[in-house]
Design a protein around this motif. Structure first.
Motif: not given
Length: 220
Positions: A50-58, A64-74, A186-189
Motif C-alpha cells: 500500500a506504500g507505507w513502511r515500518a522501521e524498527w531500530g534504535s 522512547i527508550i531502547g528500540k523504536e518502531l516507526r510507521f511512515r507514509a508519504e 507514528a512513533r512508539m516503543g
C-alpha cells in the motif's frame, strides 16, 4: 565474514525475539522484510504494498527508550503542514519536559535541539476534536493548518481513532502521530513487539495515511 555467510545462507536471519516477531508479522501480512545497516547498530524495514513502511531500530527520540518502531507514509500533503496527535497524558509529559529544559537553561527561545513534535506542542494551536467523544476527552491534536485537519477528521477517521482509543491506545502507551514535510509518522516503543499490536497499529496507520492522501487531492 561470518555474518555475511549467515545472511547468504539465511537472508531473513534475525538476532532478537522482537525482530523475529516483526519478521513473522511481515511474512504473514505479505509485506517485504529488509535488514538495514546504521551507525547505531542498524535495524529492519517492512514495506507494505500500500506504500507505507515500518522501521524498527534504535530510538530516534528521547521520550522512547531502547528500540523504536516507526510507521511512515508519504501523503502528498503540503510540506509546511505540521501536526501532532497524542494522548493528553503523554502531551502533558512532553510539555513538562520542554518547560523544564526551557527554565533550567534560562533560555529565551525554544530549544532547537528538541524533536519537532515536542516544540510543536508549544508552537501550534490545539485543533478542536469532536465534542462528547472519547477522542476529545483523552487526546490532543495540535497543528498549524486547522482546515487540513478538519478535512482529515471525517466520520470514518474519527471512528477509527475512537475504536483505537477505547481498545488498545491506552494512556500508558507512548505513541506519537505526526505530520511533517508531507510524511505521516507514528512513533512508539519497539520493545517488546507483539503480533497483535503490530496488526492493530498498522491497520490504524494505513487508514489515517490513506485519508490524508485523499485530503491532499482535495486541498491541492
Amino acid at each position: 565474514m561470518f555474518d555475511a555467510l549467515k545472511r547468504l545462507i539465511d537472508p531473513d536471519h534475525v538476532e532478537s525475539e522482537d525482530a523475529r516477531v516483526l519478521l513473522a508479522w511481515a511474512k504473514a501480512e505479505g509485506h517485504t522484510f529488509k535488514h538495514v545497516k546504521g551507525k547505531t547498530g542498524g535495524g529492519h524495514v517492512v514495506e507494505a504494498a500500500a506504500g507505507w513502511r515500518a522501521e524498527w531500530g534504535s530510538s530516534q527520540r528521547p521520550y522512547i527508550i531502547g528500540k523504536e518502531l516507526r510507521f511512515r507514509a508519504e501523503t502528498g500533503i503540503p510540506g509546511d503542514v505540521q501536526m501532532i496527535l497524542v494522548s493528553k497524558v503523554l502531551a502533558h509529559t512532553l510539555e513538562s519536559d520542554v518547560f523544564s529544559r526551557f527554565t533550567n537553561a534560562m533560555q529565551t527561545q525554544i530549544d532547537n535541539t528538541l524533536p519537532d513534535e515536542m516544540r510543536w506542542l508549544a508552537m501550534h494551536p490545539p485543533v478542536r476534536l469532536p465534542d462528547e467523544s472519547v477522542l476529545s476527552r483523552r487526546f490532543a491534536l495540535f497543528a498549524n493548518a486547522e482546515p487540513v485537519m478538519t478535512h482529515w477528521l471525517d466520520a470514518d477517521t474519527v471512528q477509527a481513532l475512537e475504536e483505537a482509543a477505547t481498545s488498545w491506545w491506552s494512556d500508558s502507551l507512548v505513541l506519537v502521530l505526526t505530520l511533517n514535510r508531507g510524511i505521516l509518522t507514528a512513533r512508539m516503543g519497539g520493545q517488546p513487539l507483539e503480533n497483535a499490536q503490530l496488526k492493530l497499529v498498522s491497520a490504524l496507520f494505513a487508514k489515517l495515511a490513506a485519508r490524508l492522501q485523499v485530503v491532499a487531492r482535495l486541498v491541492g
